[in-house]
Design a protein around this motif. Structure first.
Motif, PDB file in Angstrom:
ATOM      1  N   ILE A 116      18.599   6.253  24.555  1.00 49.17           N
ATOM      2  CA  ILE A 116      18.934   7.351  25.457  1.00 49.17           C
ATOM      3  C   ILE A 116      18.570   6.974  26.895  1.00 49.17           C
ATOM      4  CG2 ILE A 116      18.338   9.726  26.069  1.00 49.17           C
ATOM      5  CD1 ILE A 116      18.168  10.324  23.096  1.00 49.17           C
ATOM      6  N   ARG A 117      17.430   6.311  27.084  1.00 48.43           N
ATOM      7  CA  ARG A 117      17.005   5.880  28.420  1.00 48.43           C
ATOM      8  C   ARG A 117      18.038   4.922  29.019  1.00 48.43           C
ATOM      9  NH1 ARG A 117      14.132   1.299  29.532  1.00 48.43           N
ATOM     10  NH2 ARG A 117      13.540   1.177  27.354  1.00 48.43           N
ATOM     11  N   GLU A 118      18.487   3.982  28.228  1.00 46.49           N
ATOM     12  CA  GLU A 118      19.484   3.017  28.685  1.00 46.49           C
ATOM     13  C   GLU A 118      20.805   3.717  29.004  1.00 46.49           C
ATOM     14  OE1 GLU A 118      21.456  -0.769  26.586  1.00 46.49           O
ATOM     15  OE2 GLU A 118      19.252  -0.713  26.486  1.00 46.49           O
ATOM     16  N   TYR A 119      21.165   4.688  28.191  1.00 45.89           N
ATOM     17  CA  TYR A 119      22.392   5.466  28.406  1.00 45.89           C
ATOM     18  C   TYR A 119      22.335   6.194  29.746  1.00 45.89           C
ATOM     19  CZ  TYR A 119      25.782   9.227  27.861  1.00 45.89           C
ATOM     20  OH  TYR A 119      26.797  10.117  28.066  1.00 45.89           O
ATOM     21  N   GLU A 143      20.491   5.411  32.392  1.00 44.79           N
ATOM     22  CA  GLU A 143      20.549   4.422  33.476  1.00 44.79           C
ATOM     23  C   GLU A 143      21.984   3.966  33.730  1.00 44.79           C
ATOM     24  OE1 GLU A 143      17.934   1.306  32.241  1.00 44.79           O
ATOM     25  OE2 GLU A 143      16.120   2.458  32.657  1.00 44.79           O
ATOM     26  N   ILE A 144      22.728   3.765  32.656  1.00 44.60           N
ATOM     27  CA  ILE A 144      24.126   3.342  32.796  1.00 44.60           C
ATOM     28  C   ILE A 144      24.952   4.460  33.433  1.00 44.60           C
ATOM     29  CG2 ILE A 144      26.217   2.775  31.488  1.00 44.60           C
ATOM     30  CD1 ILE A 144      24.396   1.194  29.567  1.00 44.60           C
ATOM     31  N   GLN A 145      24.701   5.702  33.057  1.00 47.84           N
ATOM     32  CA  GLN A 145      25.422   6.831  33.656  1.00 47.84           C
ATOM     33  C   GLN A 145      25.142   6.933  35.152  1.00 47.84           C
ATOM     34  OE1 GLN A 145      27.777   8.787  32.342  1.00 47.84           O
ATOM     35  NE2 GLN A 145      27.628   7.510  30.528  1.00 47.84           N
ATOM     36  N   GLN A 146      23.882   6.730  35.552  1.00 41.66           N
ATOM     37  CA  GLN A 146      23.537   6.759  36.978  1.00 41.66           C
ATOM     38  C   GLN A 146      24.235   5.628  37.718  1.00 41.66           C
ATOM     39  OE1 GLN A 146      19.279   6.619  36.957  1.00 41.66           O
ATOM     40  NE2 GLN A 146      19.053   8.813  36.632  1.00 41.66           N
TER      41      GLN A 146
END
Length: 130
Positions: A26-29, A31-34
């Protein structure tokens, strides 16, 4: 039954670990969205800039007004038969000068003071034609 419960708890813990901390978490998701949002904004800024550049290019290709305007403002060119007159600001009154300076009251270079004086007396020289 005890072994099944322990096995299910270990399985749930492993899945939760992957969900919160592993690859594709979820954290990686987030970061990718930002990062995607930042890239969208940058793309929009570039689209606006490109549209302005395209309009500039079209204007330079099709019309002489833009070329003439750039020649006048950026290169200081004038048309044949025109007279160029440059007006300089006058020197500040003596009351504004600081008393402890040994320099003349006008801080403008001598050539500017002379040109301003010629402009006031009506003896200003026109700029040479290019």
């Amino acid at each position: 039954m005890y072994k099944l419960t322990v096995f299910l708890l270990i399985l749930i813990a492993a899945l939760q670990y992957r969900l919160w901390l592993g690859d594709g978490s979820i954290r990686e998701y987030r970061e990718i969205q930002q990062r995607i949002e930042v890239l969208r904004q940058e793309g929009e800024r570039r689209r606006i800039r490109n549209a302005a550049l395209e309009a500039d290019i079209r204007d330079l290709r099709d019309g002489t007004d833009a070329i003439e305007e750039r020649a006048r403002h950026e290169l200081g060119m004038i048309k044949e038969g025109e007279t160029f007159i440059q007006i300089f600001d006058e020197a500040p009154p003596p009351a504004e000068a600081t008393p402890d300076l040994d320099t003349p009251t006008s801080q403008a270079p001598a050539r500017h003071r002379k040109a301003a004086a010629r402009a006031r007396t009506g003896t200003a020289k026109p700029a040479p034609s290019r």
